[in-house]
Design a protein around this motif. Sequence first.
Motif, PDB file in Angstrom:
ATOM      1  N   ALA A  77      32.620  47.392  48.537  1.00  0.00           N
ATOM      2  CA  ALA A  77      31.872  47.935  47.362  1.00  0.00           C
ATOM      3  C   ALA A  77      30.659  48.466  47.053  1.00  0.00           C
ATOM      4  CB  ALA A  77      32.983  46.577  46.591  1.00  0.00           C
ATOM      5  N   ARG A  78      29.487  47.907  46.685  1.00  0.00           N
ATOM      6  CA  ARG A  78      28.922  47.678  46.966  1.00  0.00           C
ATOM      7  C   ARG A  78      28.006  49.642  47.240  1.00  0.00           C
ATOM      8  NH1 ARG A  78      25.551  41.881  46.907  1.00  0.00           N
ATOM      9  NH2 ARG A  78      26.121  40.872  45.242  1.00  0.00           N
ATOM     10  N   TYR A 123      38.509  49.705  43.994  1.00  0.00           N
ATOM     11  CA  TYR A 123      39.603  49.804  44.718  1.00  0.00           C
ATOM     12  C   TYR A 123      40.180  49.585  43.137  1.00  0.00           C
ATOM     13  CZ  TYR A 123      43.424  47.305  47.270  1.00  0.00           C
ATOM     14  OH  TYR A 123      44.350  47.376  47.289  1.00  0.00           O
ATOM     15  N   VAL A 124      41.479  49.976  43.072  1.00  0.00           N
ATOM     16  CA  VAL A 124      42.235  50.066  42.257  1.00  0.00           C
ATOM     17  C   VAL A 124      43.843  49.170  42.977  1.00  0.00           C
ATOM     18  CG1 VAL A 124      43.075  50.838  40.233  1.00  0.00           C
ATOM     19  CG2 VAL A 124      41.205  51.471  40.951  1.00  0.00           C
ATOM     20  N   PRO A 125      43.991  48.049  42.835  1.00  0.00           N
ATOM     21  CA  PRO A 125      44.846  47.052  43.206  1.00  0.00           C
ATOM     22  C   PRO A 125      46.246  47.375  42.906  1.00  0.00           C
ATOM     23  CG  PRO A 125      43.912  45.989  42.630  1.00  0.00           C
ATOM     24  CD  PRO A 125      43.189  46.953  42.076  1.00  0.00           C
ATOM     25  N   GLN A 140      45.578  44.058  38.142  1.00  0.00           N
ATOM     26  CA  GLN A 140      44.843  42.698  38.091  1.00  0.00           C
ATOM     27  C   GLN A 140      42.422  43.133  37.631  1.00  0.00           C
ATOM     28  OE1 GLN A 140      43.613  41.517  41.790  1.00  0.00           O
ATOM     29  NE2 GLN A 140      45.184  41.138  42.517  1.00  0.00           N
ATOM     30  N   ILE A 141      43.496  43.273  35.801  1.00  0.00           N
ATOM     31  CA  ILE A 141      41.957  43.236  34.810  1.00  0.00           C
ATOM     32  C   ILE A 141      42.067  41.478  34.897  1.00  0.00           C
ATOM     33  CG2 ILE A 141      42.283  44.949  34.154  1.00  0.00           C
ATOM     34  CD1 ILE A 141      44.005  43.869  31.874  1.00  0.00           C
ATOM     35  N   ALA A 190      31.667  46.711  32.368  1.00  0.00           N
ATOM     36  CA  ALA A 190      30.371  46.375  32.476  1.00  0.00           C
ATOM     37  C   ALA A 190      30.703  45.209  33.362  1.00  0.00           C
ATOM     38  CB  ALA A 190      29.315  45.756  30.801  1.00  0.00           C
ATOM     39  N   PHE A 191      31.460  44.467  33.654  1.00  0.00           N
ATOM     40  CA  PHE A 191      31.541  43.232  34.638  1.00  0.00           C
ATOM     41  C   PHE A 191      31.421  44.375  36.302  1.00  0.00           C
ATOM     42  CE2 PHE A 191      33.453  40.673  37.888  1.00  0.00           C
ATOM     43  CZ  PHE A 191      32.573  39.598  37.738  1.00  0.00           C
ATOM     44  N   ALA A 192      32.022  45.239  36.314  1.00  0.00           N
ATOM     45  CA  ALA A 192      31.525  46.057  37.050  1.00  0.00           C
ATOM     46  C   ALA A 192      30.706  47.304  37.933  1.00  0.00           C
ATOM     47  CB  ALA A 192      33.409  46.898  37.491  1.00  0.00           C
ATOM     48  N   ALA A 211      27.743  44.570  39.325  1.00  0.00           N
ATOM     49  CA  ALA A 211      28.060  44.562  40.540  1.00  0.00           C
ATOM     50  C   ALA A 211      27.833  45.678  41.329  1.00  0.00           C
ATOM     51  CB  ALA A 211      29.101  44.076  40.411  1.00  0.00           C
ATOM     52  N   ARG A 244      37.181  50.839  35.003  1.00  0.00           N
ATOM     53  CA  ARG A 244      36.919  50.479  34.802  1.00  0.00           C
ATOM     54  C   ARG A 244      35.933  49.764  37.080  1.00  0.00           C
ATOM     55  NH1 ARG A 244      39.166  43.678  36.415  1.00  0.00           N
ATOM     56  NH2 ARG A 244      39.662  45.110  37.510  1.00  0.00           N
ATOM     57  N   CYS A 245      36.725  50.724  37.841  1.00  0.00           N
ATOM     58  CA  CYS A 245      36.983  51.065  39.219  1.00  0.00           C
ATOM     59  C   CYS A 245      35.529  51.810  39.112  1.00  0.00           C
ATOM     60  CB  CYS A 245      37.808  51.757  39.954  1.00  0.00           C
ATOM     61  SG  CYS A 245      37.370  51.948  42.109  1.00  0.00           S
ATOM     62  N   ASN A 270      39.579  35.325  39.161  1.00  0.00           N
ATOM     63  CA  ASN A 270      39.842  36.205  39.985  1.00  0.00           C
ATOM     64  C   ASN A 270      38.906  36.651  40.516  1.00  0.00           C
ATOM     65  OD1 ASN A 270      41.324  38.218  41.441  1.00  0.00           O
ATOM     66  ND2 ASN A 270      41.728  39.164  39.904  1.00  0.00           N
ATOM     67  N   ARG A 288      39.229  39.792  42.324  1.00  0.00           N
ATOM     68  CA  ARG A 288      39.174  41.032  42.572  1.00  0.00           C
ATOM     69  C   ARG A 288      37.389  41.088  42.486  1.00  0.00           C
ATOM     70  NH1 ARG A 288      39.575  45.924  41.109  1.00  0.00           N
ATOM     71  NH2 ARG A 288      39.359  45.303  43.106  1.00  0.00           N
ATOM     72  N   GLU A 328      35.308  39.790  44.102  1.00  0.00           N
ATOM     73  CA  GLU A 328      34.214  40.302  45.436  1.00  0.00           C
ATOM     74  C   GLU A 328      34.864  42.383  45.741  1.00  0.00           C
ATOM     75  OE1 GLU A 328      35.186  37.148  48.404  1.00  0.00           O
ATOM     76  OE2 GLU A 328      33.419  38.630  49.236  1.00  0.00           O
ATOM     77  N   LEU A 329      36.003  42.020  45.373  1.00  0.00           N
ATOM     78  CA  LEU A 329      35.913  43.655  45.356  1.00  0.00           C
ATOM     79  C   LEU A 329      35.914  44.503  44.859  1.00  0.00           C
ATOM     80  CD1 LEU A 329      40.100  42.940  46.135  1.00  0.00           C
ATOM     81  CD2 LEU A 329      38.564  44.124  47.983  1.00  0.00           C
ATOM     82  N   LEU A 330      35.196  43.582  43.407  1.00  0.00           N
ATOM     83  CA  LEU A 330      34.594  44.351  42.467  1.00  0.00           C
ATOM     84  C   LEU A 330      33.079  44.854  42.879  1.00  0.00           C
ATOM     85  CD1 LEU A 330      35.788  43.865  38.961  1.00  0.00           C
ATOM     86  CD2 LEU A 330      35.561  46.551  40.396  1.00  0.00           C
ATOM     87  N   GLY A 331      32.329  43.715  44.098  1.00  0.00           N
ATOM     88  CA  GLY A 331      30.733  43.833  44.432  1.00  0.00           C
ATOM     89  C   GLY A 331      30.602  42.842  44.681  1.00  0.00           C
ATOM     90  N   TYR A 332      30.871  41.819  44.120  1.00  0.00           N
ATOM     91  CA  TYR A 332      30.624  39.755  43.275  1.00  0.00           C
ATOM     92  C   TYR A 332      29.961  38.987  44.945  1.00  0.00           C
ATOM     93  CZ  TYR A 332      29.723  41.426  38.453  1.00  0.00           C
ATOM     94  OH  TYR A 332      29.495  41.562  37.753  1.00  0.00           O
ATOM     95  N   TYR A 384      27.804  32.239  43.914  1.00  0.00           N
ATOM     96  CA  TYR A 384      27.737  32.332  42.373  1.00  0.00           C
ATOM     97  C   TYR A 384      28.300  31.155  42.455  1.00  0.00           C
ATOM     98  CZ  TYR A 384      26.817  37.371  41.300  1.00  0.00           C
ATOM     99  OH  TYR A 384      26.070  38.284  40.295  1.00  0.00           O
TER     100      TYR A 384
END
Lengths: 222, 352
Positions: free
Chosen positions: A76-77, A82-84, A88-89, A100-102, A105, A146-147, B207, B210, B212-216, B221
Motif C-alpha cells: 500500500a505504501r 485496493y477497494v475490496p 469494508q469501510i 484521513a485514516f488512509a 497511512a 478513501r483509497c 478491521n 482493511r 493493513e491494506l490501507l498501509g498500516y 500498533y
Amino acid sequence: MSILAVSNLAAGYGAIGVLRDVGFDIAQGEILGILGHNGMGKSTLLKALSGAILPSAGAILFAGADIAQEPPHRRARRGLGYVPQGRQIFPGLTVRENMAFAARASGAPLVIVDEMIARFPRLQPIVDRAGGVLSGGEQQILALARCLCAKPSLILLDEPTEGIQPSIRDEIVETLLTLRRELGLSILLVEQNLKFMTDLADRVLHMEKGRLAFAAPPEAAA
Amino acid sequence: MTVSLRSALGFAAIAAAAFYALVVVPQGGDLTTMINGSIYASYAILALSLALIWGYGGVLSFGQAAFFGLAGYVYAVAGLNLGDTALAALIAVASAAAFAALLGYFMFWGRVSDVYLGVITLTVSLILYRFINQTAGEEWTIGAAPLGGFNGIPSTPIMTALGKPDETLMPEQIYALSVGALVVCYLICRLVIATRFGRAVVAIRENPVRAELLGYDTRFYKLGIFTLGGAIAGVGGVAFANSVFVSPTMFNLQTNGQVIIWVIVGGLGTLAGPVIGCFAMLSLSTWLGSLDGGGWTDPNLVMGVVLTFCVVALRKGLLPTALGLGERLFAVARERMGAPKLGEPRAAEDRP
C-alpha cells in the motif's frame, strides 16, 4: 512502460489452489478489466496482488520492484490501492475520519481529504456522518475516495458497482476517467457489469478456472 | 446527548470520583479502609490496562497479571537491593513494559491469532506463577532479596518520601499514591486513545485486514498498545506491592480470571467501566466475606452469578448500560419540557 507486470502467478487458500500460471501487465495510465463468472478467481487475483493472501509462486513487479512476498501495508505504501468487494469501510469513523485514516497511512497531507471530497460531491453533505449509517452507494464512493486519499498509482477495484444505483455508477466512471486523465492513474478492474466495464476499460481479460483465458477489446467482451 | 456534552459529563464524573477518593475517603477512613482502598486501586489499574488493550486494541490478554506480578517482584527485589524505592518503581514498570514488548513481538510478528494469543499470555503468566512458587530455597536469593517461594516477599519495601530514604510512607499516603496512580493512568489512556496512534489502534481493532491494506503495519500498533498495557499493569503491580507484599498469587489463574470479569462486568470498550467493575466486584466480595454467620454462601459463587447475570442481562456491562439508560431519561425529560427531539429541525420561529 508497465506499472504492474505479473508472471506465472499461483495463489489460493491453504492447500486449495485457485490461481494458476496467471500473467499480464498494465501500462501506466491504463484501465484493465477482468471478466469472468463467479468462482473463477477474479477476487483471489486482487487479494494476491494486494497482499491479503500471499502467492505460492510467481512474480509481481510493481513499478519495477518484486512485491510478491511483501506484506499488504508495504505494498500500500508503494502506491498500490485496493477497494475490496463489500467496501469494508470503518463503521465507527466518520466519512472524513475514514479518509484521513488512509491519508495518514501513506503520509499524504490531510488537505488531500478535502480535495477528494471536492471530487466526489455526493460526500460533501455527509462528511461528518458515521460510515456505518451510509447507503451502499455512499459507502462505495467513500471506499473509493478513501483509497484515493493514499495517493495510489494503481488501484485494484473489486466489483465496485455491486448493488449501487446507475447514477452513482456513472459518477464513479466519470471521476475515475478524470483521475486517469489528470494523474495518470492505472486501474485493474474486476467487474461483472458489462456496461461499466465497456465505459471504463481500455482492454479486457477473461478469466476461467483460475487462468486468464483470452484478451479482447471491451466492445468485443460486451 | 451530544458527544461533547457526554465527554464533559464523563470528565466531571471522573473528577468527582477522584475528589471523593482522594479527599473525602481519607477523612473518616480507618487503617483497613486505607489498605483495602490501596489494593482496590492497584487492581483497578490492572483492570484499566486490560480495558485498554482488549477494549480498544482488540487484544485479549488472558495473562495480564503476568506484567502485574512481574513488576511487583522486580520492585521488591530492586527496592531491597538499591534502597531507593522510587528508582525501584521505575525499573519495575520499565521491566513490565519490556517484557510485554518482547512477548508481544513474538506474538504479533508471528501472526498469532486472537485465540492463541489468549492461551499464550495465560500460559506465560502460569509459568511465572509456577516458577516463583518453587523459589522457597535460600539459593533463590537475589542480592538482599529472597524470593520466598509460595510465601512471597513479606519484606517488600514500602515507598519512601522522595529524597528521604528513611521516611517510609504511611498507609493513607500509599492509598493516595495508588488512587493518584489510577487517575494518572486513566488520563494517559484517554490521551493515547485521542491521538492518531490511538485512533489507528481502534480502527485496526474494527478491521485489521482493511487497515493493513490501507498501509498500516498492524503488528506495530498492536505491539505499541500491548506494551503500554504491560506498563500500566506494572504500575498496578508496584501499587499492590506497596499495599500488601508481593507473592505468587499476583500471577495466578484467579487473578487473571478476575481481571477479565471486571472488564466484562464494567463494560468492554470503555475505560471507566472496568475500573467501576473492579471496585464493585471487590467491594461485593469483601462485604460477602465479612457477613456475620457467613458460610451461607461462597463469595466466589456469588461472583459467578453476578458475571453470568451481566453477560446475559447487561451484555454491554454496567457503565454502558447506565449511560444508555441515562440518555433515554435525558431524552424523555427533554421531550416533556417541549424541546425538539435531538436531530429534529427546529421550527423557523425558534431559530435565532
